[in-house]
Structures are given as structure tokens and as C-alpha cells.
Design a protein around this motif. Sequence first.
Motif, PDB file in Angstrom:
ATOM      1  N   VAL A  64       1.005  -5.043 -12.120  1.00  9.42           N
ATOM      2  CA  VAL A  64       2.050  -4.656 -11.165  1.00  9.42           C
ATOM      3  C   VAL A  64       1.520  -3.563 -10.234  1.00  9.42           C
ATOM      4  O   VAL A  64       1.742  -3.605  -9.016  1.00  9.42           O
ATOM      5  CB  VAL A  64       3.308  -4.167 -11.906  1.00  9.42           C
ATOM      6  CG1 VAL A  64       4.344  -3.644 -10.907  1.00  9.42           C
ATOM      7  CG2 VAL A  64       3.904  -5.291 -12.742  1.00  9.42           C
ATOM      8  N   ALA A  65       0.811  -2.585 -10.796  1.00 10.91           N
ATOM      9  CA  ALA A  65       0.267  -1.488  -9.991  1.00 10.91           C
ATOM     10  C   ALA A  65      -0.766  -1.992  -8.990  1.00 10.91           C
ATOM     11  O   ALA A  65      -0.810  -1.527  -7.843  1.00 10.91           O
ATOM     12  CB  ALA A  65      -0.349  -0.433 -10.911  1.00 10.91           C
ATOM     13  N   ILE A  66      -1.601  -2.926  -9.420  1.00 13.02           N
ATOM     14  CA  ILE A  66      -2.611  -3.489  -8.526  1.00 13.02           C
ATOM     15  C   ILE A  66      -1.948  -4.200  -7.346  1.00 13.02           C
ATOM     16  O   ILE A  66      -2.339  -4.009  -6.182  1.00 13.02           O
ATOM     17  CB  ILE A  66      -3.541  -4.456  -9.294  1.00 13.02           C
ATOM     18  CG1 ILE A  66      -4.462  -3.671 -10.231  1.00 13.02           C
ATOM     19  CG2 ILE A  66      -4.379  -5.298  -8.324  1.00 13.02           C
ATOM     20  CD1 ILE A  66      -5.286  -4.549 -11.155  1.00 13.02           C
ATOM     21  N   LEU A  67      -0.945  -5.005  -7.624  1.00 11.69           N
ATOM     22  CA  LEU A  67      -0.255  -5.719  -6.548  1.00 11.69           C
ATOM     23  C   LEU A  67       0.453  -4.751  -5.605  1.00 11.69           C
ATOM     24  O   LEU A  67       0.429  -4.931  -4.381  1.00 11.69           O
ATOM     25  CB  LEU A  67       0.748  -6.710  -7.137  1.00 11.69           C
ATOM     26  CG  LEU A  67       0.145  -7.975  -7.752  1.00 11.69           C
ATOM     27  CD1 LEU A  67       1.227  -8.798  -8.416  1.00 11.69           C
ATOM     28  CD2 LEU A  67      -0.571  -8.804  -6.699  1.00 11.69           C
ATOM     29  N   PHE A  68       1.073  -3.727  -6.152  1.00 13.67           N
ATOM     30  CA  PHE A  68       1.768  -2.751  -5.312  1.00 13.67           C
ATOM     31  C   PHE A  68       0.776  -2.015  -4.420  1.00 13.67           C
ATOM     32  O   PHE A  68       1.041  -1.771  -3.236  1.00 13.67           O
ATOM     33  CB  PHE A  68       2.537  -1.761  -6.183  1.00 13.67           C
ATOM     34  CG  PHE A  68       3.364  -0.787  -5.395  1.00 13.67           C
ATOM     35  CD1 PHE A  68       4.478  -1.230  -4.685  1.00 13.67           C
ATOM     36  CD2 PHE A  68       3.033   0.556  -5.351  1.00 13.67           C
ATOM     37  CE1 PHE A  68       5.250  -0.332  -3.945  1.00 13.67           C
ATOM     38  CE2 PHE A  68       3.791   1.454  -4.618  1.00 13.67           C
ATOM     39  CZ  PHE A  68       4.903   1.011  -3.914  1.00 13.67           C
ATOM     40  N   ALA A  69      -0.389  -1.664  -4.972  1.00  9.07           N
ATOM     41  CA  ALA A  69      -1.414  -0.974  -4.188  1.00  9.07           C
ATOM     42  C   ALA A  69      -1.923  -1.865  -3.055  1.00  9.07           C
ATOM     43  O   ALA A  69      -2.108  -1.396  -1.915  1.00  9.07           O
ATOM     44  CB  ALA A  69      -2.572  -0.559  -5.094  1.00  9.07           C
ATOM     45  N   TYR A  70      -2.141  -3.142  -3.348  1.00  2.51           N
ATOM     46  CA  TYR A  70      -2.584  -4.066  -2.305  1.00  2.51           C
ATOM     47  C   TYR A  70      -1.503  -4.263  -1.244  1.00  2.51           C
ATOM     48  O   TYR A  70      -1.806  -4.391  -0.054  1.00  2.51           O
ATOM     49  CB  TYR A  70      -2.960  -5.416  -2.918  1.00  2.51           C
ATOM     50  CG  TYR A  70      -4.394  -5.499  -3.383  1.00  2.51           C
ATOM     51  CD1 TYR A  70      -5.441  -5.549  -2.464  1.00  2.51           C
ATOM     52  CD2 TYR A  70      -4.708  -5.524  -4.740  1.00  2.51           C
ATOM     53  CE1 TYR A  70      -6.761  -5.621  -2.888  1.00  2.51           C
ATOM     54  CE2 TYR A  70      -6.027  -5.598  -5.168  1.00  2.51           C
ATOM     55  CZ  TYR A  70      -7.054  -5.646  -4.238  1.00  2.51           C
ATOM     56  OH  TYR A  70      -8.358  -5.707  -4.662  1.00  2.51           O
ATOM     57  N   PHE A  71      -0.240  -4.286  -1.675  1.00  2.00           N
ATOM     58  CA  PHE A  71       0.842  -4.432  -0.694  1.00  2.00           C
ATOM     59  C   PHE A  71       0.854  -3.254   0.275  1.00  2.00           C
ATOM     60  O   PHE A  71       0.978  -3.440   1.492  1.00  2.00           O
ATOM     61  CB  PHE A  71       2.195  -4.533  -1.408  1.00  2.00           C
ATOM     62  CG  PHE A  71       3.359  -4.619  -0.455  1.00  2.00           C
ATOM     63  CD1 PHE A  71       3.647  -5.815   0.191  1.00  2.00           C
ATOM     64  CD2 PHE A  71       4.148  -3.515  -0.186  1.00  2.00           C
ATOM     65  CE1 PHE A  71       4.710  -5.902   1.087  1.00  2.00           C
ATOM     66  CE2 PHE A  71       5.214  -3.587   0.695  1.00  2.00           C
ATOM     67  CZ  PHE A  71       5.488  -4.790   1.331  1.00  2.00           C
TER      68      PHE A  71
END
Length: 246
Positions: A221-228
Amino acid sequence: MTTLIRLEITRTLRNKKFMFFSILYPSIIYLLFSASKTPTDKIPGTDLTFQNFYVVAMASFGALTAVLMGNSERIAKEREKGWVRQLRLTSLPGRGYVLAKIASAAVVTLPCIVVVFVVSAVLKDVRFDAWQWVALTGAIWAGSLVFAALGVAIGYIASGDAVRPITMIIYFSLSMAGGLWFPTATWPDWAQNIIKWLPTHAYAALGQAIETGNAPHAQDVAILFAYFLLFAGGAAYLYRKDTLKA
């Protein structure tokens, strides 16, 4: 900004060819990939069956197709035709433009996901608990917004002639390396240590966790949020940069 969002959603829904292709394409690919597997065939080293794996993988791949391919090419063409120049004459901020594009892309992804699920349940007898179907739909839909933002950024980096090959390279590279086409559980440790930081790998992991009855991992979840944040921020910056050139 809300007016532009409504306009973008309306334009997307009126593009019947794009909607038809985006909605049916992932379901066809799912049937092709799962054709040689039985409901009991499992991915080595995991508790996932191939049938279940491909449900999430192809729903995610279809959502990725719709938001990435649609946004990047549409924006590049709009820049060439002068539509974006007209928007810059208004008080619309860069974040408003990016959010409008992401919102319109989200309209397409939901039917993509639902159709794959219906096809898998009806034709392949895939079964999950009711909460899992709902959670899978929400997770895959929300995760697709990351790639919608990436599509906006690509649309501002590439010209109208170059946008398609650039998008295709990124699209296929992320899909294959991230595990949307083939399971990565049996890959060497060094490869898995690299690909686990890719947005598509984290994206696929959301659904795989839910399939096994667990909550998505905080790291994914953190990885996706950072990429967003990275893609959306980059898209807004490129919009403002393009404004200064005009």
C-alpha cells in the motif's frame, strides 16, 4: 474543476470503441491464459491456484490498460490540437487537470474489473466469499489510479507521434516484470528483491493478499501511495511547465 471532471467522464463514455476494447480485452486475455489450467493447479510455492491468480492479474492488467493507454495518447493528441492551450487560459490549476484525467479514467476501470470477475465466475467457476469480491474490486480500482496519473505524465512528456511506442514499452515492461502476466513466485531471489519495488508488483500483491483471505500488506500500500504522489506530482509539474512554454 468539477465541470472539467464531468466533461472528461462524458467524453470517455462517448468513446464507444475505446470502452468496448477496454472492457472486453482483459476478459479475452484471461480466458486465453487460464485455458490450459485446471481449477486445482497451484502456483509452486504458494497457496494460489492459477485460476485465481489470473482473475486478479487480468483484472489488474485490464485496469492498467484502460488508464495508462487511454490517458497518455488522449493527452498527447489534445496538446497537439490546442485543447490544453485553451484550458490554460482558464484559472484551472495543474492539480485540477490531473485529477480530472484520473477521474475519467476511473470510470473505465470499474467495468473492466467487474466483467473479468463475472467471466471468471460464470465460465471458470471461480469462487470467493462475498467480502472478497467486494474487497478485490475496491483494491484493484483504487490501485489503478496510480497508473492513471502515470498516463497523464507520459502524455506531457511525449509528442503525439512518440507517445504510443513510449507508452507500450512502459506498459508491457511493467506488466511482465510486475507479475501481471506470469507468476513471479518462482523467480530467483535477486529478481524478486528488485521487482517488489515496482508499482505493478505491489498492485498485483493487493489482490493476491485478499484472495488468500488476508489484508493487503502495508508495504505494498505504501509503495503504491508513494508512486501515486510521484506520478501525480510529476504530471502537475509538467502541466505547469508546459504552461510556461506557451
